[in-house]
Scaffold this active site. Structure first.
Site, PDB file in Angstrom:
ATOM      1  CE  LYS A  74      -2.502   0.024   3.605  1.00  9.93           C
ATOM      2  NZ  LYS A  74      -1.974   1.055   4.503  1.00  9.93           N
ATOM      3  NE  ARG A  87      -3.787   0.877  11.232  1.00  9.79           N
ATOM      4  CZ  ARG A  87      -2.661   1.343  10.683  1.00  9.79           C
ATOM      5  NH1 ARG A  87      -2.574   2.605  10.324  1.00  9.79           N
ATOM      6  NH2 ARG A  87      -1.645   0.539  10.472  1.00  9.79           N
ATOM      7  NE  ARG A 108       8.752  -6.456   5.037  1.00 14.97           N
ATOM      8  CZ  ARG A 108       7.724  -5.658   5.322  1.00 14.97           C
ATOM      9  NH1 ARG A 108       7.338  -4.752   4.453  1.00 14.97           N
ATOM     10  NH2 ARG A 108       7.083  -5.775   6.458  1.00 14.97           N
ATOM     11  NE  ARG A 140       9.003  -5.382   9.903  1.00 21.30           N
ATOM     12  CZ  ARG A 140       8.085  -4.525   9.475  1.00 21.30           C
ATOM     13  NH1 ARG A 140       8.414  -3.585   8.609  1.00 21.30           N
ATOM     14  NH2 ARG A 140       6.832  -4.600   9.880  1.00 21.30           N
ATOM     15  NE  ARG A 161       2.106  -7.501  10.741  1.00 22.54           N
ATOM     16  CZ  ARG A 161       3.095  -7.313   9.865  1.00 22.54           C
ATOM     17  NH1 ARG A 161       4.048  -8.202   9.737  1.00 22.54           N
ATOM     18  NH2 ARG A 161       3.136  -6.234   9.127  1.00 22.54           N
TER      19      ARG A 161
HETATM   20  P1  AMP Z   1       1.400   2.288   9.558  1.00 20.47           P
HETATM   21  O1  AMP Z   1       2.654   2.871   9.004  1.00 20.47           O
HETATM   22  O2  AMP Z   1       0.156   2.822   8.862  1.00 20.47           O
HETATM   23  O3  AMP Z   1       1.409   0.796   9.633  1.00 20.47           O
HETATM   24  O4  AMP Z   1       1.290   2.820  11.077  1.00 20.47           O
HETATM   25  C1  AMP Z   1       2.307   2.569  12.032  1.00 20.47           C
HETATM   26  C2  AMP Z   1       1.709   2.612  13.436  1.00 20.47           C
HETATM   27  O5  AMP Z   1       1.125   3.899  13.677  1.00 20.47           O
HETATM   28  C3  AMP Z   1       0.565   1.653  13.667  1.00 20.47           C
HETATM   29  O6  AMP Z   1       1.030   0.379  14.051  1.00 20.47           O
HETATM   30  C4  AMP Z   1      -0.196   2.323  14.783  1.00 20.47           C
HETATM   31  O7  AMP Z   1       0.456   2.157  16.047  1.00 20.47           O
HETATM   32  C5  AMP Z   1      -0.090   3.777  14.410  1.00 20.47           C
HETATM   33  N1  AMP Z   1      -1.217   4.196  13.532  1.00 20.47           N
HETATM   34  C6  AMP Z   1      -1.098   4.716  12.276  1.00 20.47           C
HETATM   35  N2  AMP Z   1      -2.305   5.065  11.796  1.00 20.47           N
HETATM   36  C7  AMP Z   1      -3.211   4.736  12.748  1.00 20.47           C
HETATM   37  C8  AMP Z   1      -4.636   4.825  12.845  1.00 20.47           C
HETATM   38  N3  AMP Z   1      -5.387   5.338  11.864  1.00 20.47           N
HETATM   39  N4  AMP Z   1      -5.231   4.387  13.982  1.00 20.47           N
HETATM   40  C9  AMP Z   1      -4.501   3.882  15.000  1.00 20.47           C
HETATM   41  N5  AMP Z   1      -3.168   3.769  14.981  1.00 20.47           N
HETATM   42  C10 AMP Z   1      -2.504   4.186  13.867  1.00 20.47           C
END
Ligand code: AMP
Length: 266
Positions: free
Chosen positions: A43, A121, A160, A193, A204
């Site tokens: 994404k 989310r 990865r 990782r 996940r």
């Molecule tokens: P991502 O890069 O989108 O996977 O986000 C990294 C981390 O940021 C996630 O694992 C969450 O801890 C936090 N995070 C990012 N966006 C959100 C969201 N919309 N709601 C809750 N936590 C978020």
């Protein structure tokens, strides 16, 4: 097609009354997207390609939190709370994420358009976004939902490998390093990782399916959902997305009732 925008996303990263160094120009028709898809589907890569192609801004909530980790003391109180939650391994609370989005309303209203990545989310976040956009007379163009069978996602993530030193990312079969286990850029060892191991990936994935299914229905009911097959090369998937988007917006403006059907041109 508009020229790509290369601003510094100052408003997105810092919020408030800032202005981006090169604010995106006014558009005849502004493209505003939400990108959805399970972890590992690519994404983030699609967000970057789409933004370059459509000249819109990549607005990632994960990026805000990662940047804020560096800002530390300069981060707003809402951000500091979010960092605490993120570092303890949780999803950031809806209240905090929504507060952060409110501080960045200028990005949602911007005539340059956007691709939101990582937000919303949850249903609570989606409802908050809908209210914010409605109150400011802004429409979403589409919600792009990337799809791939779970086995393929597991294969992608479990192949990865990441450099612990310079963070470069490789893949055992799709982007193999020249010397196995060694980073092409800096010569340091590559590692897998913890959360990319097949057992963790499946966990996940299950969690994602539980939390995201309602969002898919939510946007389908609003005739905004555009599902895209995420199999293939990054550029191929991006082309498939822009073609589907063109067809989708065409049918949406013509008032077609098929606007929320799957469109997966190859
Ligand atoms: P991502 O890069 O989108 O996977 O986000 C990294 C981390 O940021 C996630 O694992 C969450 O801890 C936090 N995070 C990012 N966006 C959100 C969201 N919309 N709601 C809750 N936590 C978020």
């Amino acid at each position: 097609m508009p020229m790509p925008v290369k601003n510094d996303r100052a408003v997105w990263f810092k919020g408030g009354d800032l202005t981006c160094s090169i604010p995106p120009g006014k558009r005849v028709k502004t493209t505003r997207l939400v990108l959805m898809g399970p972890p590992g589907i690519g994404k983030g890569t699609q967000a970057q390609l789409l933004c370059k192609r459509l000249g819109i801004c990549h607005l990632s909530t994960g990026d805000i939190f990662r940047t804020a980790s560096v800002l530390k003391d300069q981060a707003s109180p809402a951000l500091q709370t979010a960092l605490h939650q993120m570092h303890s391994g949780e999803l950031v609370s809806d209240t905090t994420v929504i507060a952060i989005i409110r501080e960045r309303l200028k990005c949602l209203e911007c005539e340059g358009g956007f691709a939101l990545d990582g937000f919303p989310r949850t249903i609570v976040q989606a409802e908050a976004l809908e209210t914010l956009l409605r109150d400011h007379h802004v429409d979403l163009t589409a919600v792009i939902n990337y799809e791939l069978p779970i086995d393929q996602i597991v294969a992608r993530l479990s192949g990865r490998r990441v450099c612990g030193h310079c963070r470069a990312v490789f893949h055992l079969t799709q982007a193999a390093p020249k010397t196995p286990g060694v980073c092409d850029n800096c010569g340091k060892p590559l590692y897998q990782r913890e959360d990319d191991r097949p057992e963790s990936v499946r966990v996940r994935m299950r969690a994602y399916e539980q939390s995201t299914k309602p969002l898919i229905d939510y946007y389908q009911q609003r005739n905004l959902l555009l599902s895209i097959d995420a199999d293939g090369t990054p550029n191929g998937i991006c082309r498939r997305t822009t073609t589907a988007l063109r067809e989708f917006t065409g049918s949406a403006t013509e008032g077609s009732s098929t606007a929320n059907q799957k469109t997966n041109p190859r």
